[in-house]
Write a protein that holds these residues in place. Structure first.
Motif, PDB file in Angstrom:
ATOM      1  N   LEU A 343     151.857-112.882-104.935  1.00 30.98           N
ATOM      2  CA  LEU A 343     151.910-111.706-104.078  1.00 30.98           C
ATOM      3  C   LEU A 343     152.662-110.601-104.799  1.00 30.98           C
ATOM      4  CD1 LEU A 343     152.950-113.489-100.762  1.00 30.98           C
ATOM      5  CD2 LEU A 343     150.669-112.694-101.370  1.00 30.98           C
ATOM      6  N   PRO A 370     141.892-104.120-112.566  1.00 40.21           N
ATOM      7  CA  PRO A 370     140.526-104.650-112.483  1.00 40.21           C
ATOM      8  C   PRO A 370     139.506-103.533-112.626  1.00 40.21           C
ATOM      9  CG  PRO A 370     141.552-104.597-110.327  1.00 40.21           C
ATOM     10  CD  PRO A 370     142.612-104.234-111.300  1.00 40.21           C
ATOM     11  N   GLU A 373     134.796-102.278-108.652  1.00 41.00           N
ATOM     12  CA  GLU A 373     133.994-103.267-107.949  1.00 41.00           C
ATOM     13  C   GLU A 373     132.532-102.833-107.952  1.00 41.00           C
ATOM     14  OE1 GLU A 373     135.504-103.850-104.009  1.00 41.00           O
ATOM     15  OE2 GLU A 373     133.630-104.702-103.307  1.00 41.00           O
ATOM     16  N   ARG A 400     133.353-108.350 -95.156  1.00 41.08           N
ATOM     17  CA  ARG A 400     133.187-106.952 -95.500  1.00 41.08           C
ATOM     18  C   ARG A 400     132.587-106.178 -94.334  1.00 41.08           C
ATOM     19  NH1 ARG A 400     131.669-104.066-100.691  1.00 41.08           N
ATOM     20  NH2 ARG A 400     130.857-102.137 -99.872  1.00 41.08           N
ATOM     21  N   ALA A 401     131.643-106.826 -93.623  1.00 38.75           N
ATOM     22  CA  ALA A 401     131.006-106.168 -92.484  1.00 38.75           C
ATOM     23  C   ALA A 401     131.827-106.336 -91.209  1.00 38.75           C
ATOM     24  CB  ALA A 401     129.606-106.742 -92.280  1.00 38.75           C
ATOM     25  N   ASP A 433     140.880-110.659-101.473  1.00 40.97           N
ATOM     26  CA  ASP A 433     141.405-109.584-100.632  1.00 40.97           C
ATOM     27  C   ASP A 433     140.599-109.482 -99.336  1.00 40.97           C
ATOM     28  OD1 ASP A 433     143.061-109.185-102.702  1.00 40.97           O
ATOM     29  OD2 ASP A 433     142.370-107.186-103.253  1.00 40.97           O
ATOM     30  N   TYR A 434     139.286-109.658 -99.460  1.00 40.73           N
ATOM     31  CA  TYR A 434     138.458-109.614 -98.261  1.00 40.73           C
ATOM     32  C   TYR A 434     138.770-110.790 -97.337  1.00 40.73           C
ATOM     33  CZ  TYR A 434     135.572-105.840-100.075  1.00 40.73           C
ATOM     34  OH  TYR A 434     135.141-104.623-100.520  1.00 40.73           O
ATOM     35  N   ARG A 436     141.602-112.474 -97.138  1.00 42.36           N
ATOM     36  CA  ARG A 436     142.917-112.288 -96.528  1.00 42.36           C
ATOM     37  C   ARG A 436     142.828-111.278 -95.389  1.00 42.36           C
ATOM     38  NH1 ARG A 436     146.480-112.077-102.083  1.00 42.36           N
ATOM     39  NH2 ARG A 436     147.008-114.277-102.162  1.00 42.36           N
ATOM     40  N   PHE A 437     142.069-110.225 -95.627  1.00 41.28           N
ATOM     41  CA  PHE A 437     141.866-109.217 -94.587  1.00 41.28           C
ATOM     42  C   PHE A 437     141.233-109.856 -93.352  1.00 41.28           C
ATOM     43  CE2 PHE A 437     138.300-106.694 -92.867  1.00 41.28           C
ATOM     44  CZ  PHE A 437     139.023-105.797 -92.108  1.00 41.28           C
ATOM     45  N   SER A 440     143.679-112.295 -91.507  1.00 41.98           N
ATOM     46  CA  SER A 440     144.748-111.694 -90.706  1.00 41.98           C
ATOM     47  C   SER A 440     144.173-110.977 -89.489  1.00 41.98           C
ATOM     48  CB  SER A 440     145.652-110.781 -91.543  1.00 41.98           C
ATOM     49  OG  SER A 440     144.924-109.809 -92.216  1.00 41.98           O
ATOM     50  N   GLU A 441     142.956-110.435 -89.619  1.00 41.91           N
ATOM     51  CA  GLU A 441     142.340-109.811 -88.444  1.00 41.91           C
ATOM     52  C   GLU A 441     142.047-110.862 -87.375  1.00 41.91           C
ATOM     53  OE1 GLU A 441     141.591-106.698 -87.496  1.00 41.91           O
ATOM     54  OE2 GLU A 441     142.618-105.892 -89.239  1.00 41.91           O
TER      55      GLU A 441
END
Lengths: 563, 187
Positions: A343, A370, A373, A400-401, A433-434, A436-437, A440-441
């Motif tokens: 982290l 990086p 994308e 992502r959606a 990252d997606y 983890r997003f 958490s949502e």
């Protein structure tokens, strides 16, 4: 190591550059005690502990400063003796850059311990041992910081076949378990023996990646000695092939035993439990030496002149450690953990906590930013690399959606965020990252949903209560009127009853006489403004009386109309 | 001719009886649609939609008497969910019913509280503790942030405070796709 030990493979995984040699060339050093220790109260999974000290209080090394609060909480201790300067919000070693409650201790350099009493675990019940370990703050030191006392539970059968000690340490740069096994193998095995007894485990398998020959040799020597002392062959050191992420608990269990723990189930139900070697060492320290968990081995590596492992007190600022290793001038970030799962820290001044296995200093040269994308080309490389047998590209599309339900259907929560998919992705998509997003949502929505359910229940109860109160009030009123009627009826009955005794007759006569007297007295008194009136006054009074009568007469028909 | 009529009439009677029996036998208790709508609503019980609570609003939506965009605490996301459930068109939040605000809790200034119990009577989820002429306080974990306790307070000692993000409630951000201008090739 037994030659016959059969190993099993796991799907996927990657082989990144390991960069481990830089930090293993020197033995473990003890990091100096800083002037100020900032010890976060919440360092493990589970509820935050409640503070037990106030500003101005003197604390000793190993004194409990945060008491376990609630079901899965674990205690926190002062790492050195000194004075509590403040209990306040401080910046946490967390990507968010948010603050949380910390105990700030100004150390006095005397390093006075609290009285260390070894814990006689042999004459204690399992619950007592677990309570002791909870209050000693022992948590999993592999990185997940799950309270250890909760894992020391032998599942449904009450005993286990295998206790797995995890010394794989697969993430690049990190060598804290490696050096711990090299230098403190005997203590690790003592801790493992305690765990084995608590879990009634048949054998102990210690899995170490085969890129750590020194650690394997040290552990094997210690295991031989332990086996000889116990006159059995329960402890076995197994070299596992080096492949990231062999150190994931489920992966290591699979490699060593061939057991695949299914989705949503516990490994104890399959007769296996897995602990990090650092955790075994912490258990040994807590139970046999009476020392709570106040320090750990931390690898300082990356963009520094001399990478090394340090034994660090919790609460030591990371910048102190980095200064010991001579940070190179082009450093631009600090990562807690390794390059795959670590982290990003909000600054260098955050404290070392129980989860800090590595302080990795980064630079643009070491970890180049990086490349941009690109769109997913559905090549399927991520699915080939996924060690959890998931379909990362599907989870990516749905995350992502923001179609979280679908992402969950593809078992998003079995993802261990190891980063293999992002590592192999030719489009350089930051897949983790997606995930983890999305995770958490989903968690936030679940918390919201629970709160809504509680609110609904309370609202419905309130409506029920109001209805009940209304009914009770009505019933009370009805009872009151009924009582009033009964009373009136009783009075009537009383009047109708003839007087029976002469005593009552006499009393009645007395009252009648008194009433008569009062009346007579009243008639003697005249209002003074009506006596001795002059004829004019008399006429005025009669005129007023006439007007009044007239008004009364006028008001009468109107009243009738109103009716 | 008569035979055909009789056969058809018999068929009608038999099928009608079967349908009538099914209607009794498989009767649905309550309206499942109301429950589904109620599950989407945020249960703030604030009444901003114009109904006395989330359940009455859900019932009104199910009957087609209310629009799906009258719930400010549910926000855009709630409207999207309702639109999906009911197969209706998405509509932006109706301005007359309020605006979407960050989630807050009510806080009583305990120095100023006179202990009138009016807020306790207004709270739809019984999240305020206190008694007559005693100081009141709000159980923050049960407060839905409905703001119904604000108007009755005679001394204006209740304020709404947005819930701050903590390390435990922090959420990972949506990965931002950075667009970098292409490097100009050296001529």
């Amino acid at each position: 190591m037994s030659v016959l030990q059969r190993l099993f493979g796991f799907h996927g995984g990657v082989k990144p550059d390991y960069h481990k040699d830089a930090s293993t060339s020197l033995p473990i050093a003890v990091a100096p005690t800083p002037t100020f220790l900032v010890i976060p109260l919440h360092q493990s999974i589970g509820g935050p502990p409640r503070p037990l000290v106030k500003a101005g209080e003197r604390v000793l090394k190993g004194q409990r400063i945060g008491g376990a609060d609630g079901n899965a909480s674990s205690a926190v201790h002062a790492s050195a003796s000194g004075t509590v300067v403040a209990v306040e919000m401080r910046l946490m070693p967390h990507t968010s850059g948010l603050s949380a409650m910390c105990v700030v201790i100004e150390t006095d350099g005397r390093d006075e311990w609290v009285a260390n009493q070894p814990f006689d675990y042999r004459s204690a019940t399992p619950t007592q041992i677990r309570d002791y370990l909870r209050d000693a703050g022992v948590v999993g030191l592999g990185g997940a910081v799950f309270p250890t006392y909760l894992k020391l539970n032998a599942g449904k059968q009450g005993k286990l076949d295998t206790l797995v000690l995890n010394g794989a340490e697969c993430e690049p740069f990190i060598t804290c378990d490696d050096v711990l096994m090299r230098e403190r193998a005997a203590a690790i095995l003592k801790g493992a023996a305690i765990m084995r007894e608590m879990l009634a485990a048949g054998k102990v398998l210690i899995g170490i990646e085969d890129n750590k020959p020194e650690a394997i040799a040290a552990m094997e020597a210690a295991a031989r000695a332990a086996n000889a002392a116990a006159a059995d062959a329960a402890i076995e050191v197994v070299a596992v092939p080096t492949r990231y992420p062999a150190g994931g608990a489920k992966k290591l269990i699979r490699v060593l035993t061939g057991i695949e723990v299914p989705h949503g189930e516990r490994s104890t139900d399959y007769g296996v439990q897995c602990f990090n070697v650092g955790t075994a060492y912490a258990i040994h320290e807590a139970i046999e030496l009476g020392r709570p968990l106040i320090s750990r081995i931390v690898t300082v590596a990356g963009n520094v002149k001399q990478a090394r492992n340090y034994e660090v007190l919790f609460g030591t600022p990371m910048q102190d450690l980095i200064a010991l290793c001579d940070k190179l001038p082009d450093s631009d970030r600090v990562i807690m953990g390794g390059p795959m799962m670590g982290l990003l820290m909000p600054g260098e001044d955050v404290p070392v906590v129980k989860a800090t296995n590595c302080v990795l200093v980064g630079s643009k040269k070491l970890f180049p930013p990086p490349p941009p994308e690109m769109p997913c080309i559905r090549c399927g490389e991520c699915a080939k690399a996924c060690p959890a047998d998931l379909q990362p590209f599907e989870m990516y599309w749905f995350s992502r959606a923001k179609i979280f339900g679908k992402a969950q259907e593809y078992n998003l929560f079995d993802c261990i965020e190891c980063g293999c998919c992002a590592y192999v992705c030719p489009s350089r998509i930051p897949l983790v990252d997606y995930y983890r997003f999305a995770k958490s949502e989903i968690w936030a929505r679940e918390v919201e949903k629970e709160a809504a359910d509680v609110a609904r229940e309370r609202y419905e109860f309130r409506l029920l209560r109001e209805e009940r109160e209304k009914q009770e009030k009505a019933a009370k009123l009805a009872a009151k009127t009924a009582a009033g009627r009964e009373k009136a009826a009783a009075a009537v009955a009383e009047a109708a009853k003839p007087a029976a005794t002469p005593e009552e007759e006499a009393k009645k006569a007395l009252i009648a006489a008194a009433l008569e007297r009062a009346r007579a007295e009243k008639s003697l008194v005249h209002p003074e403004n009506t006596a001795d009136l002059t004829p004019e006054q008399q006429a005025e009074v009669s005129a007023i009386e006439a007007r009044r009568a007239e008004i009364r007469e006028m008001a009468k028909p109107q009243l009738r109309q109103d009716d | 001719m008569l035979e055909a009529l009789l056969v058809m009439a018999l068929g009608a009677v038999v099928l009608g009886a079967a349908l009538g029996y099914a209607a009794v036998r498989f009767r649905v208790e309550g309206d499942p649609l109301v429950e589904k709508i109620d599950a989407i609503l945020p249960q703030t019980q604030c009444g901003q939609c114009g109904f006395p609570g989330c359940k009455p609003y859900a019932t009104a939506i199910a009957k087609g008497e209310a629009e799906i965009n009258q719930c400010p605490p549910g926000g855009e996301e709630g409207i999207h969910k309702l639109a999906d459930l009911l197969g209706r068109e998405f509509k932006p939040l109706s301005a007359e019913h309020g605006v979407e605000k960050p989630k807050s809790v009510a806080v009583i200034d305990e120095q100023a509280c006179i202990g009138c119990t009016l807020c306790i009577q207004a709270c739809p989820v019984d999240a305020i503790v206190g008694a007559a002429k005693q100081m009141h306080t709000i159980v923050a974990s049960q407060c839905t942030g409905c703001e119904l306790c604000l108007p009755p307070c005679p001394v204006d000692c209740i304020s709404m405070e947005p819930i701050a993000e903590s390390v435990e409630t922090w959420k990972w951000r949506y990965p931002v796709v950075r667009i970098v201008p292409a490097q100009k090739e050296a001529a």
